[in-house]
Design a protein around this motif. Structure first.
Motif, PDB file in Angstrom:
ATOM      1  N   VAL B 373       0.838  -1.196   0.000  1.00 49.31           N
ATOM      2  CA  VAL B 373       0.000   0.000   0.000  1.00 49.31           C
ATOM      3  C   VAL B 373       0.878   1.252   0.000  1.00 49.31           C
ATOM      4  O   VAL B 373       0.517   2.289  -0.562  1.00 49.31           O
ATOM      5  CB  VAL B 373      -1.014  -0.023   1.159  1.00 49.31           C
ATOM      6  CG1 VAL B 373      -0.349   0.213   2.474  1.00 49.31           C
ATOM      7  CG2 VAL B 373      -2.105   0.997   0.928  1.00 49.31           C
ATOM      8  N   ASP B 374       2.055   1.122   0.567  1.00 54.11           N
ATOM      9  CA  ASP B 374       3.004   2.239   0.503  1.00 54.11           C
ATOM     10  C   ASP B 374       3.387   2.505  -0.948  1.00 54.11           C
ATOM     11  O   ASP B 374       3.416   3.648  -1.402  1.00 54.11           O
ATOM     12  CB  ASP B 374       4.238   1.891   1.326  1.00 54.11           C
ATOM     13  CG  ASP B 374       5.226   3.020   1.345  1.00 54.11           C
ATOM     14  OD1 ASP B 374       4.897   4.052   1.934  1.00 54.11           O
ATOM     15  OD2 ASP B 374       6.315   2.877   0.769  1.00 54.11           O
ATOM     16  N   ILE B 376       1.623   1.788  -3.547  1.00 49.95           N
ATOM     17  CA  ILE B 376       0.472   2.357  -4.246  1.00 49.95           C
ATOM     18  C   ILE B 376       0.338   3.837  -3.936  1.00 49.95           C
ATOM     19  O   ILE B 376       0.077   4.665  -4.806  1.00 49.95           O
ATOM     20  CB  ILE B 376      -0.815   1.604  -3.851  1.00 49.95           C
ATOM     21  CG1 ILE B 376      -0.734   0.178  -4.370  1.00 49.95           C
ATOM     22  CG2 ILE B 376      -2.037   2.285  -4.407  1.00 49.95           C
ATOM     23  CD1 ILE B 376      -1.853  -0.698  -3.901  1.00 49.95           C
ATOM     24  N   SER B 377       0.553   4.155  -2.674  1.00 51.50           N
ATOM     25  CA  SER B 377       0.429   5.549  -2.258  1.00 51.50           C
ATOM     26  C   SER B 377       1.448   6.428  -2.981  1.00 51.50           C
ATOM     27  O   SER B 377       1.133   7.513  -3.476  1.00 51.50           O
ATOM     28  CB  SER B 377       0.584   5.622  -0.742  1.00 51.50           C
ATOM     29  OG  SER B 377       1.289   6.744  -0.338  1.00 51.50           O
ATOM     30  N   LEU B 378       2.661   5.912  -3.088  1.00 54.86           N
ATOM     31  CA  LEU B 378       3.685   6.706  -3.771  1.00 54.86           C
ATOM     32  C   LEU B 378       3.371   6.812  -5.264  1.00 54.86           C
ATOM     33  O   LEU B 378       3.582   7.855  -5.888  1.00 54.86           O
ATOM     34  CB  LEU B 378       5.062   6.087  -3.557  1.00 54.86           C
ATOM     35  CG  LEU B 378       6.217   6.987  -3.937  1.00 54.86           C
ATOM     36  CD1 LEU B 378       6.172   8.264  -3.139  1.00 54.86           C
ATOM     37  CD2 LEU B 378       7.539   6.294  -3.730  1.00 54.86           C
TER      38      LEU B 378
ATOM     39  N   TYR C 318       2.536  10.223   5.434  1.00 54.37           N
ATOM     40  CA  TYR C 318       1.400   9.933   4.572  1.00 54.37           C
ATOM     41  C   TYR C 318       0.477  11.139   4.443  1.00 54.37           C
ATOM     42  O   TYR C 318      -0.165  11.330   3.410  1.00 54.37           O
ATOM     43  CB  TYR C 318       0.642   8.701   5.071  1.00 54.37           C
ATOM     44  CG  TYR C 318       1.406   7.439   4.805  1.00 54.37           C
ATOM     45  CD1 TYR C 318       1.709   7.067   3.490  1.00 54.37           C
ATOM     46  CD2 TYR C 318       1.873   6.636   5.827  1.00 54.37           C
ATOM     47  CE1 TYR C 318       2.436   5.923   3.239  1.00 54.37           C
ATOM     48  CE2 TYR C 318       2.604   5.501   5.576  1.00 54.37           C
ATOM     49  CZ  TYR C 318       2.888   5.145   4.274  1.00 54.37           C
ATOM     50  OH  TYR C 318       3.614   4.033   4.004  1.00 54.37           O
ATOM     51  N   ARG C 321       1.946  13.055   1.728  1.00 52.97           N
ATOM     52  CA  ARG C 321       1.708  12.425   0.427  1.00 52.97           C
ATOM     53  C   ARG C 321       0.276  12.654  -0.031  1.00 52.97           C
ATOM     54  O   ARG C 321       0.014  12.837  -1.204  1.00 52.97           O
ATOM     55  CB  ARG C 321       1.943  10.930   0.526  1.00 52.97           C
ATOM     56  CG  ARG C 321       3.372  10.573   0.368  1.00 52.97           C
ATOM     57  CD  ARG C 321       3.447   9.119   0.022  1.00 52.97           C
ATOM     58  NE  ARG C 321       4.780   8.625   0.245  1.00 52.97           N
ATOM     59  CZ  ARG C 321       5.079   7.340   0.239  1.00 52.97           C
ATOM     60  NH1 ARG C 321       4.131   6.453   0.045  1.00 52.97           N
ATOM     61  NH2 ARG C 321       6.307   6.955   0.417  1.00 52.97           N
ATOM     62  N   HIS C 331      -3.755   6.881   0.787  1.00 56.17           N
ATOM     63  CA  HIS C 331      -2.807   7.323   1.804  1.00 56.17           C
ATOM     64  C   HIS C 331      -3.331   7.048   3.205  1.00 56.17           C
ATOM     65  O   HIS C 331      -2.566   6.683   4.094  1.00 56.17           O
ATOM     66  CB  HIS C 331      -2.487   8.797   1.580  1.00 56.17           C
ATOM     67  CG  HIS C 331      -2.120   9.073   0.152  1.00 56.17           C
ATOM     68  ND1 HIS C 331      -0.921   8.679  -0.385  1.00 56.17           N
ATOM     69  CD2 HIS C 331      -2.807   9.638  -0.854  1.00 56.17           C
ATOM     70  CE1 HIS C 331      -0.879   9.012  -1.663  1.00 56.17           C
ATOM     71  NE2 HIS C 331      -2.012   9.597  -1.973  1.00 56.17           N
TER      72      HIS C 331
END
Lengths: 358, 466, 355
Positions: B373-374, B376-378, C318, C321, C331
């Motif tokens: 998920v990290d 994906i977030s990036l 986050y 982000r 996020h």
């Protein structure tokens, strides 16, 4: 930023020193003029400090011509004032017609640059002033805040500059010269404006206080200078704001200055470091909560904390480095729109961690 | 004469010229929205086949040959079919009004299900179609309001029956409401009341669920449903297996009947299946267009057609990565870059699909989940940058690769790929106002119905005027 | 019927009950007849709006009380039309430009322009300028803020802007430097208490001091919330008792619920559940920094210092982000997942140590 004060819509108060250039319309009510405008230097010689630049400009003025200019330096050091004063000396009363001023908040895409600059530079300029004296036969385009222009617009300017060189001089003003593309910088004579010395600013402020009938201790003025970080315009604006709130003829105190300039009192910053030193998360949380409710801005804290950390005698270099890094990150994120609470909390955690290593 | 007029007033058409009517009918179908109203009368299959001979490119006829004839062929689940049947058995009484709402996502076979089941219960379905042209009264030349025509349809249509119809009963079907009712809720309630008084035949509304349809909350609010004893049946999207069966059935029909123009192979069916989620109609259309026989000769050159990858297929490969282990080194069976390169043009959609589904196969390892998920977030951050075109590709590639690597031990169990929820998050609500509102509702519940902003500022204004 | 918050809102400087020195200063400034653009900032419920209304009242007298609501129509360069609600009197106009999202720039420019260009034909001729009141300035796009600074200087002669915002960190320095910034800190607990008592007295209610203290503390020094809470209590139960339940908005409870979920069990299944809950919050338009703040406050409650620091770090990452990206849910979920992973490791380790 200068243009706040350049709108020219407000009539100016007739004071002894103001030359005839101001277009005072006889309004029945006397309106407050921004002091920055009122005390803007009228000749190149009046410009505070910046001796080098002034010297060069004076030479140019006597020769009735100058090259394309690129003025850069921190805000409030007199860049715009200098070029305006020079123009005024060159053109006298006609200077309004001879100057095209564009700043970043105007529409300034490629097309606008091309059209406006082109149509402006195509007007012929005679070499005789309306009062009969001779003046240089060219016009000046002032591009304020040039570092905010897009790369494409800057490139477009490059060609225009060369093509119109016989009738037009360009003067670019910016804070960061690194954001101006190389081809442009090479076409201009560069002048760096130094940050103003504290003494010089205080002198100027004292002069204004005297004119405006204000009472302020020297220590108060020093606070004003500190709060404005060497920016003369901010210092003057701050002074004026205080008088607006307090009314005239009242002694200005340090607290007033701090309140107006949005400076966070030192007590809060000391508390911040103290509470971080306890390494108690809950206390830090409570502190941040309380701090937020006082409505101080977190970005302001970051700025002020930076100074404190750098000049601190207690912290080791490694700690300083760690904290400084956190400060940088925090500052950036806040500017990007991050939540004050979360980012500030993170900053405090970073400081706590820095205190752990010792 | 407009087609809508016919539909709205078919009850007064003389039924003597059956042939002409029929001809007329099929012609209209060419221009009409061929998908929506398919034919249900049995003898039409035969008839349509005839038409097909004449008009080879008649798509609507093609589609209607595929229409299910028996309840076993329906896409709707057996349970739901029974629910509808039960409604016919229990709720529908002769000469008495009864109302049913069938609701479901588009293309799940609501209409077909209703029509087939109605036929089995010996009902003739009369469908309302909102007229596009303005209808004028023949005597007075005045324009008749849509609402009036609709009312006419509801109350009077069933009074007269066609002589030739072999059905004993009739049923009114409404798939679209005249726009006037969307604004005037009260009118609609009145209309329903009137229908309950005078109506004789059952009435069925079909509601297609879209993200912004509010029909169920406005016109058919719970109170309305209670007062008029309206039954409500909700139909889910078609399952993948049901879709597969339908495709199989349809392909045999089509291959036998119109084999001269279509060539349906299992490959194509699979490809279509992998790309569609719960929408029979679109799957069917895709299949037909996909399998059309191309006449010109260029086919030979296109023989080495690039492998196109269905979205769902690709998602499957990403969330369930397979590795070729070769000693101590390994590599993915499907190269992440190849996967990513197929979806450059829809990077955002792809990332959203991956996000929705990555947890299906990742097992219970939280670290992998966090890493995926990290990534994906990036990837989202990267793809939000508009500076550079390439950065989208980069983001996608990073996302695909990252998720594949994060999933160290994929759990292989059967998992349907889900569609990501389509939410719009750009509602920026003023927090202070929201809080104020919330308490206000709490304090004086009767004010609840009014809309947020208006209420807030109105009370504010009142206060200041005082 | 109006709520107590509105009913007991002070309408002029004399009736304000805290920050009195500041009130006096503002009064001074208005009396001088002219003032620069104002930037009024402070946490929610601190009384920013009340002070603005006091300034207007002082400036224009009773004329500002005749308010009307209008929706103004704007058109984008691409011919898209949109509307925005405004509240205006003869002398001022209030609008929240962030209501229209990315089109806020057009609203800011056109509104100020049209207000500044229509001259007031007023027999009394009190002021030469009108006031444009913009709320939630911190939520404006950067674009709109740039536009604002240009319009600000251009029309300074005929119109004054009053900007109202929660935090000035997000306001461009260029705008800050053009305004007289006025800080409105949140009222002290004691201030809130005395106001609660005052309200109770006027409503002839008997308010126990303990309850007043509790309401004031739970409100988080937000006066509006405190008064609303008090009225909610009144609806709930009267006569008041010291221990009675004080109602909170349901999203607070909901966010706390998510935090509890995160702490009780860490597994991908739970994460899925959390995801649906996030969706729920987002569809109701709950501001994201509220969600992040709430989660951070709740989940760190039973962790040790190192863990707390780590979590705060992750949250900040986050959160940042989220502002750069477009899909909020990614996020939020990433934060939840990372927290679960960290927390699980921590719990396992402490379990092992225990065994």
């Amino acid at each position: 930023m200068n243009s706040f004060l350049k709108t020219g819509k407000i009539g100016q108060k007739e004071t002894v020193k103001v030359p005839t250039t101001s277009k005072a319309k006889g309004t029945p009510r006397q309106k407050a003029t921004p002091w920055v405008e009122k005390y803007r230097p009228k000749t190149v010689d009046e410009v505070v400090e910046q001796d080098e630049v002034v010297e060069v400009l004076r030479q140019c003025l006597s020769g009735q011509d100058f090259p394309n200019l690129l003025l850069y330096g921190p805000p409030g050091t007199g860049k715009t004032s200098t070029i305006l004063a020079a123009a005024r000396q060159l053109f006298g009363t006609m200077y309004k017609e001879r100057i095209l001023e564009l700043n970043a908040s105007d529409e300034r895409g490629i097309q606008v640059i091309r059209d406006k600059v082109k149509s402006f530079s195509q007007l012929t300029a005679s070499h005789i002033r309306s009062d009969g004296k001779s003046c240089p036969p060219f016009k000046i385009v002032i591009l304020d805040e040039a570092d905010n222009m897009t790369g494409a617009a800057q490139s477009a300017l490059r060609r225009t500059m060369e093509k119109e060189s016989h009738t037009t001089r360009f003067c670019l003003i910016c804070n960061y010269i690194s954001r101006i593309i190389q081809p442009l910088t090479s076409r201009c004579t560069k002048f760096r404006f130094k940050p103003l010395g504290e003494e010089k600013i205080i002198q100027r402020l004292e002069y204004i206080c005297n004119e405006e009938d204000l009472k302020a201790e020297k220590s108060v003025l020093k606070t004003v200078v500190d709060a404005s970080g060497g920016d003369l315009r901010r210092a003057i604006t701050c002074l004026q704001s205080v008088t607006r709130l307090k009314g005239k003829g009242i002694e200005i105190t340090i607290d007033d200055v701090l309140e107006i300039s949005g400076i966070v009192p030192v007590k809060w910053l000391d508390d911040l470091l103290k509470v971080c030193e306890t390494k108690n998360y809950n206390e830090v949380e409570a502190y941040v909560d309380k701090f937020m409710l006082e409505a101080y801005s977190a970005s302001q804290v970051v700025d002020q904390l930076n100074d404190i950390i750098i000049y601190s005698n207690i912290l080791t270099d490694k700690q300083k480095a760690l904290i400084a890094e956190k400060l940088a990150i925090c500052s950036y994120r806040l500017l990007e729109g991050g939540s004050e609470y979360v980012q500030f909390m993170n900053l405090c955690c970073g400081i706590m961690q820095a205190f752990e290593i010792r | 004469m407009s087609r809508s007029k016919r539909n709205a007033s078919s009850w007064l058409r003389s039924s003597f010229d059956f042939d002409a009517f029929d001809e007329d009918f099929s012609k209209k179908k060419c221009i009409s929205d061929f998908i929506e109203d398919k034919n249900k009368e049995t003898d039409f299959t035969y008839h349509n086949a005839n038409v097909l001979q004449k008009k080879k490119n008649n798509l609507s006829a093609l589609l209607s040959t595929c229409a299910p004839q028996k309840s076993s062929e329906l896409a709707v689940s057996r349970q739901k079919q029974q629910e509808i049947s039960r409604w016919f058995d229990n709720k529908v009484q002769k000469g008495k009004p009864s109302i049913l709402i069938i609701s479901g996502p588009s293309g799940c076979g609501k209409t077909e299900a209703l029509k087939v089941i109605a036929k089995e219960h010996n009902f003739d379905v009369i469908e309302w179609i909102t007229p596009i042209d303005q209808v004028t009264n023949e005597n007075t030349d005045e324009i008749v309001r849509q609402g009036e025509i609709f009312e006419d349809f509801l109350i009077r249509t069933t009074r007269y029956s066609s002589v030739l119809s072999s059905y004993s009963r009739r049923l009114l079907l409404v798939k679209e409401l005249p726009n006037t009712y969307i604004e005037e809720k009260d009118d609609f309630t009145k209309l329903l009341k009137k229908y309950c008084q005078y109506g004789r035949e059952p009435l069925v509304f079909i509601n297609t669920e879209t993200s912004n349809s509010k029909l169920l909350t406005t016109l058919f609010s719970q109170t309305n449903r209670d007062t008029f004893a309206i039954d409500f049946i909700n139909i889910n999207a078609v399952t993948q297996t049901a879709l597969k069966n339908i495709m199989k059935r349809v392909s045999t029909i089509l291959n036998t009947k119109v084999g001269y123009m279509l060539n349906i192979t299992q490959n194509r069916i699979d490809e279509v299946l992998s790309n569609s989620i719960g929408d029979v109609r679109s799957a069917l259309l895709n299949l037909i267009f996909y399998s059309l026989k191309v006449e010109h000769k260029s086919e030979n050159e296109c023989n080495v057609r690039e492998e196109t990858l269905g979205l769902l297929h690709a998602i499957g490969r990403v969330i369930n990565p397979k590795k070729n282990v070769n000693g101590c080194s390994w590599q993915f069976v499907h190269n992440p870059d190849d996967l990513a390169s197929c979806f450059h043009t829809q990077a955002n959609t792809f990332i959203r699909f991956v996000h929705e589904n990555y947890m299906n196969t990742i097992g219970s390892n939280l670290d992998s989940v966090a890493m995926a998920v990290d990534v994906i977030s990036l990837a989202d951050v990267l793809s939000s940058e508009w500076k550079d075109n390439d950065i989208h590709k980069l983001a996608l590639s990073y996302c695909v690769r990252g998720v594949m690597i994060a999933n160290k031990k994929p759990v292989s169990q059967w998992n349907p790929v889900r569609k990501p929820a389509s939410f719009e998050f750009n509602i920026q609500r003023n927090y202070a106002a929201a809080e104020f509102q919330w308490y206000k509702k709490y304090i004086s519940p009767k004010l609840e119905k009014q809309t947020d902003v208006e209420e807030l500022s109105e009370s504010f204004i009142e206060e200041i005027v005082d | 019927m109006s709520l107590w918050v509105d009913k007991y809102r002070p309408l002029n400087f004399k009736k304000l009950s805290y920050h009195l020195e500041q009130a006096q200063q503002l009064k001074n400034m208005v009396e001088q007849g002219d003032f620069p653009h104002l930037l009024i900032y402070g946490p929610p419920g601190a009384g920013k709006k009340t002070r603005i209304m006091c300034i207007l009242k002082e400036l224009y007298g009773n004329g500002v009380d005749k308010l009307r609501m209008e929706s103004m129509l704007f058109e984008t360069p691409s011919k898209r039309k949109f509307e925005i609600m405004t509240i205006s009197s003869n002398y001022h106009i209030e609008v929240n430009p962030s209501d229209v999202g990315i089109y806020d720039r057009i609203v800011v420019m056109n509104l100020v322009k049209s207000t500044a260009q229509t001259h007031q034909i007023d027999p009394s001729g009190q002021r030469e300028f009108k006031v444009v009141l913009l709320t939630s300035v911190d939520q404006l796009t950067k674009d709109a803020q740039h536009a604002l600074r240009r319009t600000m200087e251009k029309y300074v002669g005929t119109c004054r802007l009053i900007l109202c915002t929660n935090s000035i960190s997000r306001v461009l320095p260029a705008i800050k430097s053009r305004c007289l910034a006025i800080r409105v800190p949140a009222p002290k607990i004691d201030d809130i208490k005395s106001i609660l008592h005052y309200v109770a007295k006027r409503e002839s209610l008997n308010l126990p001091d303990e309850l007043a203290t509790r309401v004031a503390e739970m409100s988080g020094r937000n006066l509006r919330r405190a008064v609303l809470m008090l009225e909610a209590c009144r609806v709930e139960q009267y006569p008041f008792t010291a221990e009675q339940k004080v109602t909170e908005p349901d999203w607070q409870v909901y966010i706390r619920g998510i935090a509890t979920l995160l702490v009780t069990e860490q597994s991908p299944q739970k994460l899925l559940e959390v995801r649906t809950r996030f969706y729920e919050l987002l569809t109701h338009g709950i501001p994201t920094d509220l969600i992040f703040k709430g989660l951070l406050q709740e989940v760190t409650k039973n962790c040790d210092l190192q863990l707390k620091i780590q979590i705060a770090n992750v949250a900040a990452d986050y959160e940042h982000r989220m502002h750069q990206g477009t899909k909020i849910i990614f996020h939020l979920e990433a934060f939840a997942a990372r927290f679960m992973a960290i927390y699980k490791k921590f719990m396992d380790a402490s379990l092992e140590a225990f065994v």
